[in-house]
Design a protein around this motif. Structure first.
Motif, PDB file in Angstrom:
ATOM      1  N   UNK A   1      13.167   3.783 -10.243  1.00  0.00           N
ATOM      2  CA  UNK A   1      13.995   3.404 -10.734  1.00  0.00           C
ATOM      3  C   UNK A   1      12.935   2.027 -12.122  1.00  0.00           C
ATOM      4  N   UNK A   2      11.805   2.307 -11.954  1.00  0.00           N
ATOM      5  CA  UNK A   2      11.241   1.212 -12.820  1.00  0.00           C
ATOM      6  C   UNK A   2      10.956   2.629 -14.332  1.00  0.00           C
TER       7      UNK A   2
ATOM      8  N   UNK B   1       7.179   8.119 -12.249  1.00  0.00           N
ATOM      9  CA  UNK B   1       6.933   9.475 -10.925  1.00  0.00           C
ATOM     10  C   UNK B   1       5.684  10.550 -10.885  1.00  0.00           C
ATOM     11  N   UNK B   2       5.052   9.862 -12.382  1.00  0.00           N
ATOM     12  CA  UNK B   2       3.439  10.793 -12.294  1.00  0.00           C
ATOM     13  C   UNK B   2       2.861  10.401 -11.763  1.00  0.00           C
TER      14      UNK B   2
ATOM     15  N   UNK C   1       0.945  -1.569  -0.104  1.00  0.00           N
ATOM     16  CA  UNK C   1       0.042   0.549  -0.216  1.00  0.00           C
ATOM     17  C   UNK C   1       1.029   1.370   0.118  1.00  0.00           C
ATOM     18  N   UNK C   2       0.991   1.810  -1.118  1.00  0.00           N
ATOM     19  CA  UNK C   2       1.256   3.571  -0.823  1.00  0.00           C
ATOM     20  C   UNK C   2       0.822   4.397   0.127  1.00  0.00           C
ATOM     21  N   UNK C   3       1.693   4.861   1.131  1.00  0.00           N
ATOM     22  CA  UNK C   3       1.655   5.354   2.406  1.00  0.00           C
ATOM     23  C   UNK C   3       1.458   5.072   4.045  1.00  0.00           C
ATOM     24  N   UNK C   4       1.387   5.665   4.419  1.00  0.00           N
ATOM     25  CA  UNK C   4       1.804   4.676   5.879  1.00  0.00           C
ATOM     26  C   UNK C   4      -0.185   5.267   6.181  1.00  0.00           C
TER      27      UNK C   4
ATOM     28  N   UNK D   1       8.584   7.801   0.614  1.00  0.00           N
ATOM     29  CA  UNK D   1       9.728   7.738  -0.641  1.00  0.00           C
ATOM     30  C   UNK D   1       9.746   6.793  -0.571  1.00  0.00           C
ATOM     31  N   UNK D   2       9.562   5.898  -0.522  1.00  0.00           N
ATOM     32  CA  UNK D   2       9.797   4.598  -0.766  1.00  0.00           C
ATOM     33  C   UNK D   2       9.282   4.339  -2.685  1.00  0.00           C
ATOM     34  N   UNK D   3       8.330   4.607  -2.177  1.00  0.00           N
ATOM     35  CA  UNK D   3       8.012   4.817  -3.800  1.00  0.00           C
ATOM     36  C   UNK D   3       7.875   5.623  -4.826  1.00  0.00           C
ATOM     37  N   UNK D   4       8.295   6.541  -4.394  1.00  0.00           N
ATOM     38  CA  UNK D   4       9.183   6.901  -5.252  1.00  0.00           C
ATOM     39  C   UNK D   4      10.069   6.671  -6.072  1.00  0.00           C
ATOM     40  N   UNK D   5      10.846   6.576  -4.984  1.00  0.00           N
ATOM     41  CA  UNK D   5      12.449   5.561  -6.246  1.00  0.00           C
ATOM     42  C   UNK D   5      11.578   5.049  -6.535  1.00  0.00           C
TER      43      UNK D   5
END
Length: 332
Positions: free
Chosen positions: A268-269, A284-285, A186-189, A260-264
């Protein structure tokens, strides 16, 4: 018999909408680039005009005899903001301009996105809304481009929530493998809330908007813009549990990932995608949208859509997910 012109008829929503229109006894013309999917449309009785909204090729021929126009074509992932704008803003403007120049312009329905409005202003975090991604900004700009012709062209904008169903290319192909493994990221905490809509209910709403509803106005930015969903909101565990039940799996564990992990991961993707010559679904978008907690339709907007379009969703989540997982491609 009503003569419909569709852009984006070769896509996920366009496939279902085309068959729904034909089943109702009407005709469909599709503006499409040459492809196997375009040929498949010809085989079911669609008149296909070879063309491209990004250049205007074929557009004059396509609009000539249309009674209704439903604009589905959009770029949903791109390397640059300019790429989004080329299709989602400039292509939409080109279509509106061509229609407005006709002696008797057909009614236009633009299938937009909640991304054009941005995260819900009704959310508990008080987010002010507005586009947060290049995609959302380009879709909003496309809406605004159509509004510039409001004095000559009757047009309506439909903003659906997350659309799912058989053949949907983004959400379920990612979720299904994770649910089989019993662990979903899941994106975000914090909490995440979403509005969903089964594809056939979207198609029904688009056809309703082609016949009724208040057109866009140059004076009132809210007139003629209809957010739609199935009337409910879901958090991420709701969606995952419902899908797991349909698949005959246990409800998966949910693993929140810091943004921060999702954006990284998105960066990379994208780098890997450049090597392969592809743009990945996680980019990124998209990560900018995933960082927002609440993507829900405003309740007043849903009430207006119900009243003015006569729109009423018929497909609850469990039934829609069952059809999607089973690949139910029966004609509507």
């Amino acid at each position: 018999m009503t003569r419909y012109l569709l852009t984006g008829a070769t896509g996920f929503v366009g496939h279902r909408l085309t068959r729904m229109i034909l089943a109702r006894g009407h005709s469909v013309t599709a503006l499409a680039r040459p492809s196997a999917r375009a040929q498949a449309l010809r085989e079911i009785g669609v008149k296909v005009i070879d063309g491209d909204l990004s250049t205007g090729a074929g557009l004059g021929e396509a609009v000539a005899d249309a009674d209704r126009v439903i604009h589905l074509a959009a770029l949903v992932k791109a390397r640059t903001a300019a790429d989004y704008w080329t299709v989602n803003r400039h292509g939409t403007a080109r279509l509106a301009r061509e229609l407005a120049a006709l002696a008797r312009p057909p009614r236009l329905v633009v299938c937009s996105s909640l991304a054009a409005a941005g995260p819900s202003a009704e959310s508990p975090d008080g987010h002010p809304g507005g586009p947060v991604s290049h995609y959302g900004a380009s879709k909003l700009a496309g809406e605004q481009a159509v509004r510039e012709y409001a004095d000559r062209l009757q047009a309506v904008v439909v903003r659906p929530g997350i659309v799912y169903g058989p053949g949907e290319p983004a959400l379920l192909p990612v979720l299904v493998p994770m649910i089989r493994r019993g662990l979903v990221l899941k994106a975000g905490l914090g909490p995440r809330r979403y509005c969903l809509l089964y594809v056939d209910d979207l198609c029904t709403a688009l056809l309703a908007a082609a016949d009724r509803g208040t057109p866009l106005s140059s004076d009132n930015p809210d007139a003629g813009v209809y957010p739609i969903c199935d009337g409910l909101t879901y958090d991420w565990p709701d969606i995952c549990s419902a899908l797991a039940q349909v698949m005959g799996c246990r409800s998966p564990a949910i693993l929140p990932m810091p943004m921060s992990v999702v954006h990284t991961a998105a960066r990379l993707a994208q780098l890997a995608g450049r090597v392969r010559g592809q743009m990945p679904a996680l980019n990124s978008d998209k990560a900018r949208e995933m960082g927002c907690a609440h993507w829900v339709c405003p309740s007043e907007g849903i009430r207006v859509a119900t009243r003015e379009l006569g729109y009423a969703p018929l497909t609850p989540l469990h039934r829609g997910l069952t059809a999607a997982v089973n690949g139910d491609r029966e004609d509507t």
